[in-house]
Motif scaffolding. Structure first.
Motif, PDB file in Angstrom:
ATOM      1  N   ASN A  57     -16.837 -27.900  64.301  1.00  0.00           N
ATOM      2  CA  ASN A  57     -17.853 -27.039  63.705  1.00  0.00           C
ATOM      3  C   ASN A  57     -18.694 -26.317  64.752  1.00  0.00           C
ATOM      4  O   ASN A  57     -19.297 -25.290  64.465  1.00  0.00           O
ATOM      5  N   SER A  58     -18.734 -26.866  65.981  1.00  0.00           N
ATOM      6  CA  SER A  58     -19.403 -26.134  67.052  1.00  0.00           C
ATOM      7  C   SER A  58     -18.674 -24.828  67.325  1.00  0.00           C
ATOM      8  O   SER A  58     -19.284 -23.828  67.721  1.00  0.00           O
ATOM      9  N   LEU A  59     -17.358 -24.825  67.106  1.00  0.00           N
ATOM     10  CA  LEU A  59     -16.581 -23.594  67.234  1.00  0.00           C
ATOM     11  C   LEU A  59     -16.597 -22.808  65.929  1.00  0.00           C
ATOM     12  O   LEU A  59     -16.728 -21.581  65.928  1.00  0.00           O
ATOM     13  N   GLY A  60     -16.482 -23.543  64.799  1.00  0.00           N
ATOM     14  CA  GLY A  60     -16.455 -22.872  63.505  1.00  0.00           C
ATOM     15  C   GLY A  60     -17.708 -22.090  63.194  1.00  0.00           C
ATOM     16  O   GLY A  60     -17.646 -21.021  62.583  1.00  0.00           O
ATOM     17  N   LEU A  61     -18.869 -22.579  63.635  1.00  0.00           N
ATOM     18  CA  LEU A  61     -20.109 -21.857  63.330  1.00  0.00           C
ATOM     19  C   LEU A  61     -20.186 -20.527  64.071  1.00  0.00           C
ATOM     20  O   LEU A  61     -20.969 -19.644  63.698  1.00  0.00           O
ATOM     21  N   LEU A  62     -19.362 -20.374  65.125  1.00  0.00           N
ATOM     22  CA  LEU A  62     -19.337 -19.102  65.842  1.00  0.00           C
ATOM     23  C   LEU A  62     -18.537 -18.034  65.101  1.00  0.00           C
ATOM     24  O   LEU A  62     -18.716 -16.838  65.346  1.00  0.00           O
ATOM     25  N   GLN A  65      -7.970 -29.124  64.788  1.00  0.00           N
ATOM     26  CA  GLN A  65      -9.130 -29.073  63.911  1.00  0.00           C
ATOM     27  C   GLN A  65     -10.046 -27.908  64.270  1.00  0.00           C
ATOM     28  O   GLN A  65     -10.567 -27.204  63.398  1.00  0.00           O
ATOM     29  N   CYS A  66     -10.246 -27.696  65.562  1.00  0.00           N
ATOM     30  CA  CYS A  66     -11.142 -26.624  66.016  1.00  0.00           C
ATOM     31  C   CYS A  66     -10.609 -25.245  65.631  1.00  0.00           C
ATOM     32  O   CYS A  66     -11.353 -24.401  65.107  1.00  0.00           O
ATOM     33  N   THR A  67      -9.324 -25.001  65.884  1.00  0.00           N
ATOM     34  CA  THR A  67      -8.779 -23.668  65.621  1.00  0.00           C
ATOM     35  C   THR A  67      -8.667 -23.379  64.130  1.00  0.00           C
ATOM     36  O   THR A  67      -8.982 -22.273  63.682  1.00  0.00           O
ATOM     37  N   GLN A  68      -8.225 -24.373  63.352  1.00  0.00           N
ATOM     38  CA  GLN A  68      -8.112 -24.117  61.911  1.00  0.00           C
ATOM     39  C   GLN A  68      -9.494 -23.944  61.282  1.00  0.00           C
ATOM     40  O   GLN A  68      -9.665 -23.179  60.346  1.00  0.00           O
ATOM     41  N   ASN A  69     -10.480 -24.659  61.819  1.00  0.00           N
ATOM     42  CA  ASN A  69     -11.826 -24.535  61.291  1.00  0.00           C
ATOM     43  C   ASN A  69     -12.403 -23.145  61.560  1.00  0.00           C
ATOM     44  O   ASN A  69     -13.117 -22.581  60.732  1.00  0.00           O
ATOM     45  N   GLY A  74     -16.256 -37.734  61.815  1.00  0.00           N
ATOM     46  CA  GLY A  74     -17.498 -37.065  62.194  1.00  0.00           C
ATOM     47  C   GLY A  74     -17.444 -36.470  63.590  1.00  0.00           C
ATOM     48  O   GLY A  74     -17.969 -35.379  63.836  1.00  0.00           O
ATOM     49  N   VAL A  75     -16.799 -37.174  64.514  1.00  0.00           N
ATOM     50  CA  VAL A  75     -16.648 -36.655  65.876  1.00  0.00           C
ATOM     51  C   VAL A  75     -15.815 -35.375  65.865  1.00  0.00           C
ATOM     52  O   VAL A  75     -16.172 -34.368  66.501  1.00  0.00           O
ATOM     53  N   THR A  76     -14.692 -35.400  65.139  1.00  0.00           N
ATOM     54  CA  THR A  76     -13.840 -34.208  65.092  1.00  0.00           C
ATOM     55  C   THR A  76     -14.576 -33.037  64.435  1.00  0.00           C
ATOM     56  O   THR A  76     -14.454 -31.893  64.880  1.00  0.00           O
ATOM     57  N   TYR A 125     -25.322 -28.737  59.624  1.00  0.00           N
ATOM     58  CA  TYR A 125     -24.037 -29.374  59.332  1.00  0.00           C
ATOM     59  C   TYR A 125     -23.403 -29.887  60.618  1.00  0.00           C
ATOM     60  O   TYR A 125     -22.956 -31.029  60.708  1.00  0.00           O
ATOM     61  N   PHE A 126     -23.389 -29.036  61.639  1.00  0.00           N
ATOM     62  CA  PHE A 126     -22.818 -29.383  62.941  1.00  0.00           C
ATOM     63  C   PHE A 126     -23.584 -30.530  63.604  1.00  0.00           C
ATOM     64  O   PHE A 126     -22.996 -31.490  64.105  1.00  0.00           O
ATOM     65  N   LEU A 127     -24.904 -30.460  63.566  1.00  0.00           N
ATOM     66  CA  LEU A 127     -25.720 -31.472  64.241  1.00  0.00           C
ATOM     67  C   LEU A 127     -25.622 -32.845  63.578  1.00  0.00           C
ATOM     68  O   LEU A 127     -25.721 -33.875  64.248  1.00  0.00           O
ATOM     69  N   LEU A 128     -25.407 -32.872  62.272  1.00  0.00           N
ATOM     70  CA  LEU A 128     -25.461 -34.135  61.533  1.00  0.00           C
ATOM     71  C   LEU A 128     -24.097 -34.700  61.163  1.00  0.00           C
ATOM     72  O   LEU A 128     -24.025 -35.765  60.552  1.00  0.00           O
ATOM     73  N   ASN A 129     -23.000 -34.006  61.510  1.00  0.00           N
ATOM     74  CA  ASN A 129     -21.676 -34.540  61.196  1.00  0.00           C
ATOM     75  C   ASN A 129     -21.499 -35.958  61.710  1.00  0.00           C
ATOM     76  O   ASN A 129     -21.104 -36.865  60.962  1.00  0.00           O
TER      77      ASN A 129
END
Length: 420
Positions: free
Chosen positions: A367-372, A232-236, A360-362, A69-73
């Motif tokens: 999602n790089s943070l969300g997947l953690l 976006q990063c923190t809420q995700n 997609g950029v956001t 998901y992260f790689l293809l956004n």
């Protein structure tokens, strides 16, 4: 005239109500997407026993769909901007629903992980499709409300997927749960292909070209984009933490069974969904009572993030009522913040034809943070025996993001082919 107004204006008057059908279908797409994600969170306790998984391993399993998901956004949303939402919407939902079907047929955890990766491939352009539809078909004054209502589909999907999943697992097993949800998604993909039309469908191939790397790089020179991205990063992060771990958290704190957990989790999501719509409407009325000025929306974002930070109160409660209240309030504010932040992005982007790519950029960054979130929470629970540190971290991050939104988001977001 904005892109959204232009798109609507090119259609005859009798076709305008069809945009509400498009919004409703996007809403259902979010319901199905998050219902499929909830299927894993409610099935995880049963799967953990079947496959003998530790909390750390459960965290990795929960995050597995996010790898692809992260790689293809970004790549998927670039294609979305080139060919439009009709084709990408149908392919995306059809593919991830097929992955759900396969997930119900696996015999070991390795096979299951492969189906989750495939599911991530299908879900990658989902929010790009939604943002594109809103930009094309919603008027500027209604984008915040429309986006918030659409995003409540996430919570309704989590609620429906959790409670339905709990009972399906109890009656038929978790494999049947996955296969049933997969069939629903395939049906949606067929309906979307038959109903939706891109507003610029006749000229799309003649005037759309892929976004260049310098244009993408130039986004990071915009303080407004950076402020929106921080939110976006923190809420995700909190979104994926709750989505992955809430059933297990309630089992851990309240010592209830699978159906009891599913019912209470669904209740939190439902209250949050309705609360978010009310919060969003009230704040938009207050902030825009003297006229539409898009950057003011950042005050809605910041206020809602402060409300979502009440998640940090959870470690102080150990009984059902206050835990459910804190979770519901925090999630309602989180959804409202997400809706306002997404609307802020669509408002400030100057070139509406590139909204899918910018979304997609956001998503790639967030999602790089969300997947953690599922992974890190698994380690926190494994080593500390509680979720307390996870909630404190989220609360602190949300407050910081609120401040960044107020300070940074002020001017339009431009994409420069020279990279700045």
């Amino acid at each position: 005239m904005t892109t959204g107004e232009s798109a609507i204006g090119t259609r005859s008057r009798h076709t305008i109500p069809s945009r509400y059908v498009f919004f409703f279908l996007v809403f259902l797409m979010y319901v199905i997407s998050y219902g499929d994600r909830a299927a894993l969170s409610i099935a995880l306790p049963t799967m953990g026993k079947e496959f003998s998984l530790t909390p750390v391993q459960m965290g990795w399993v929960s995050s597995s769909f996010l790898w692809s998901y992260f790689l293809l956004n970004l790549p998927s949303t670039i294609v979305l901007d080139m060919v439009g939402g009709r084709l990408i919407g149908s392919l995306a939902v059809g593919l991830w629903s097929f992955a759900m079907l396969l997930g119900g047929m696996v015999q070991n955890i390795s096979q299951f992980l492969l189906t989750r990766v495939l599911l991530g491939v299908g879900e990658a352009p989902t929010f790009g499709v939604g943002a594109t539809v809103v930009r094309n078909w919603a008027l500027p004054k209604e984008r915040g409300s429309v986006m918030t209502v659409l995003l409540t589909g996430m919570q309704l999907g989590l609620a429906g997927g959790t409670i339905a999943g709990a009972y399906l697992i109890t009656l038929f097993g978790w494999r049947f749960e996955f296969m049933a949800l997969g069939c629903i998604g395939i049906l949606w993909a067929i309906v979307w292909w038959l109903v939706y039309r891109n507003p610029t469908e006749k000229t799309v191939t003649a005037r759309r070209a892929p976004v260049s790397i310098p244009e993408i790089r130039s986004l990071f020179r915009s303080s407004s984009f950076l402020g929106i991205l921080a939110v976006q990063c923190t809420q995700n992060y909190l979104n994926f933490l709750v989505m992955s771990w809430m059933p297990l958290y309630l089992i851990h704190e309240l010592h209830i069974d699978t159906t009891g957990t599913g019912t209470r989790t669904a209740l939190c999501y439902l209250v949050a969904a309705f609360g978010a719509v009310i919060i969003g409407r009230i704040f938009e009325h207050v902030v825009f009572r003297r006229g539409i000025y898009p950057p003011r929306r950042r005050y809605i974002v910041a206020t809602c993030l402060a409300g979502a930070a009440t998640i940090g109160l959870l470690p102080h409660f150990h009984t059902m009522a206050p835990i459910l209240v804190v979770l519901s309030v925090s999630l309602a504010c989180l959804i409202a913040a997400n809706g306002a932040n997404t609307a802020l992005l669509t408002d400030l982007v100057e070139d509406g034809q590139k909204i899918g790519t910018i979304t997609g950029v956001t998503l790639t960054c967030s999602n790089s943070l969300g997947l953690l979130a599922p992974i890190l929470t698994g380690y926190i629970v494994f080593y500390t025996g509680s979720f307390d540190m996870a909630w404190y971290m989220c609360a602190a991050a949300l407050v910081c993001a609120a401040l960044l939104s107020v300070l940074l988001v002020r001017s339009p977001i431009k994409m420069d082919r020279r990279g700045g």
